[in-house]
Design a protein around this motif. Structure first.
Motif, PDB file in Angstrom:
ATOM      1  N   VAL A   1       8.687  14.920  39.082  1.00 37.65           N
ATOM      2  CA  VAL A   1       8.276  16.208  39.646  1.00 37.65           C
ATOM      3  C   VAL A   1       7.866  17.194  38.558  1.00 37.65           C
ATOM      4  N   VAL A   2       8.782  17.471  37.646  1.00 37.95           N
ATOM      5  CA  VAL A   2       8.533  18.488  36.618  1.00 37.95           C
ATOM      6  C   VAL A   2       7.366  18.101  35.716  1.00 37.95           C
ATOM      7  N   HIS A   3       7.366  16.865  35.239  1.00 40.84           N
ATOM      8  CA  HIS A   3       6.321  16.445  34.307  1.00 40.84           C
ATOM      9  C   HIS A   3       4.964  16.315  34.994  1.00 40.84           C
TER      10      HIS A   3
ATOM     11  N   LEU B   1      -1.337   5.540  29.238  1.00 41.83           N
ATOM     12  CA  LEU B   1      -0.031   4.882  29.327  1.00 41.83           C
ATOM     13  C   LEU B   1       1.089   5.817  28.863  1.00 41.83           C
ATOM     14  N   VAL B   2       0.821   6.572  27.797  1.00 39.23           N
ATOM     15  CA  VAL B   2       1.821   7.530  27.308  1.00 39.23           C
ATOM     16  C   VAL B   2       2.091   8.605  28.361  1.00 39.23           C
ATOM     17  N   LEU B   3       1.029   9.088  29.005  1.00 33.95           N
ATOM     18  CA  LEU B   3       1.196  10.106  30.047  1.00 33.95           C
ATOM     19  C   LEU B   3       1.983   9.560  31.235  1.00 33.95           C
TER      20      LEU B   3
ATOM     21  N   VAL C   1      -0.494  18.463  35.609  1.00 29.94           N
ATOM     22  CA  VAL C   1      -1.541  19.002  36.488  1.00 29.94           C
ATOM     23  C   VAL C   1      -1.999  20.367  35.975  1.00 29.94           C
ATOM     24  N   PHE C   2      -1.056  21.181  35.543  1.00 31.87           N
ATOM     25  CA  PHE C   2      -1.383  22.505  34.998  1.00 31.87           C
ATOM     26  C   PHE C   2      -2.219  22.373  33.725  1.00 31.87           C
ATOM     27  N   ILE C   3      -1.784  21.487  32.825  1.00 31.14           N
ATOM     28  CA  ILE C   3      -2.527  21.272  31.576  1.00 31.14           C
ATOM     29  C   ILE C   3      -3.921  20.710  31.877  1.00 31.14           C
ATOM     30  N   GLY C   4      -3.986  19.774  32.843  1.00 36.88           N
ATOM     31  CA  GLY C   4      -5.271  19.182  33.206  1.00 36.88           C
ATOM     32  C   GLY C   4      -6.238  20.198  33.786  1.00 36.88           C
TER      33      GLY C   4
ATOM     34  N   SER D   1      -7.640  22.334  31.060  1.00 37.42           N
ATOM     35  CA  SER D   1      -8.355  21.544  30.042  1.00 37.42           C
ATOM     36  C   SER D   1      -9.421  20.651  30.659  1.00 37.42           C
ATOM     37  N   TYR D   2      -9.785  20.922  31.918  1.00 42.96           N
ATOM     38  CA  TYR D   2     -10.696  20.029  32.649  1.00 42.96           C
ATOM     39  C   TYR D   2     -12.016  19.826  31.910  1.00 42.96           C
ATOM     40  N   TYR D   3     -12.589  20.911  31.387  1.00 40.11           N
ATOM     41  CA  TYR D   3     -13.883  20.819  30.702  1.00 40.11           C
ATOM     42  C   TYR D   3     -13.809  19.864  29.514  1.00 40.11           C
ATOM     43  N   TYR D   4     -12.733  19.962  28.733  1.00 40.76           N
ATOM     44  CA  TYR D   4     -12.584  19.123  27.544  1.00 40.76           C
ATOM     45  C   TYR D   4     -12.291  17.674  27.922  1.00 40.76           C
ATOM     46  N   ILE D   5     -11.490  17.496  28.973  1.00 42.14           N
ATOM     47  CA  ILE D   5     -11.194  16.135  29.435  1.00 42.14           C
ATOM     48  C   ILE D   5     -12.468  15.454  29.925  1.00 42.14           C
ATOM     49  N   LYS D   6     -13.278  16.190  30.689  1.00 42.62           N
ATOM     50  CA  LYS D   6     -14.535  15.655  31.210  1.00 42.62           C
ATOM     51  C   LYS D   6     -15.467  15.266  30.070  1.00 42.62           C
TER      52      LYS D   6
END
Length: 238
Positions: A76-78, A65-67, A83-86, A89-94
């Protein structure tokens, strides 16, 4: 005057974070009070178990919800930024998402003796991205991704219900296997059997819990009658 109830502003995002933070600690307070009132009451224990699951789900849902609120300020910018951060950080998010799923649905718990791949020991701690298994050689960190890929066998648990893994070589499809298993009373459906496809192979990984009094030999005999070959290890070579 800026509307503080909308999320498409920094003020609205701040208010959302404050609201979610207050809700989280309200649930924590309720959990604390229930623990203090009657720990021996079965009904209270069930409520505590439900509250623990709510807390586990509250954190990722609150973060989502915060995201979404952050994105609504500048789509657009956010969005590009997240997407760049994701991506990096994909391995950690998974691992984090996998951890939430395991904590909510799994019979794994602290103190349970497990075998994961070539590691056997007692679960010492659950972390956001994996678990700590205490073995004779010391503590081992195992990520939730590895746990999902390797599967696990519970060697001992207070209620003696064991979660085990078999690898299957079969002409049946995954839906056909599940239909076959759900028609069989040897499985404990409080922890329903899970059939996973093995990448690069036509074989499957079966994670299951048997009813009390049923042995793995009974299951293997049943599978053999269905022309399904079984193995305790994954013989697939990538």
């Amino acid at each position: 005057m800026e509307n503080t109830l909308t999320l498409d502003s920094w003020l609205g995002l701040r208010n959302l974070i404050v609201l979610l933070f207050a809700g989280y600690w309200l649930i924590r307070l309720l959990e604390f009070l229930l623990k203090k009132i009657i720990l021996t009451n079965r009904g209270n224990k069930k409520i505590l178990k439900i509250l623990n699951k709510i807390i586990l789900l509250y954190q990722p849902i609150g973060l989502l919800l915060v995201l979404l609120g952050f994105i609504s300020i500048n789509y657009v910018v956010h969005s590009i930024f997240l997407v760049f951060i994701g991506a990096i950080s994909y391995y950690y998010i998974k691992n984090y998402v996998g951890g939430v799923i395991y904590k909510v649905n799994s019979i794994l718990d602290k103190g349970v003796s497990v075998t994961i791949a070539d590691i056997t020991g007692d679960i010492k701690k659950f972390l956001p991205f994996g678990i700590i298994v205490n073995t004779e050689k010391g503590d081992n960190f195992i990520s939730y991704s590895k746990l999902d890929k390797s599967g696990y066998t519970i060697n001992s648990k207070n209620d003696t219900i064991l979660r085990q893994t078999l690898y299957l070589k079969t002409p049946y499809s995954k839906p056909e296997l599940l239909d076959m298993f759900f028609d069989n009373p040897i499985f404990n459906f409080k922890e329903a059997p899970i059939v996973s496809e093995i990448p690069g192979s036509e074989n499957y990984k079966l994670q299951y819990t048997l009813e009390k009094g049923i042995s793995s030999e009974n299951l293997i005999s049943f599978l053999k009658e269905q022309n399904i070959e079984t193995s305790l290890i994954n013989n697939t070579t990538e």
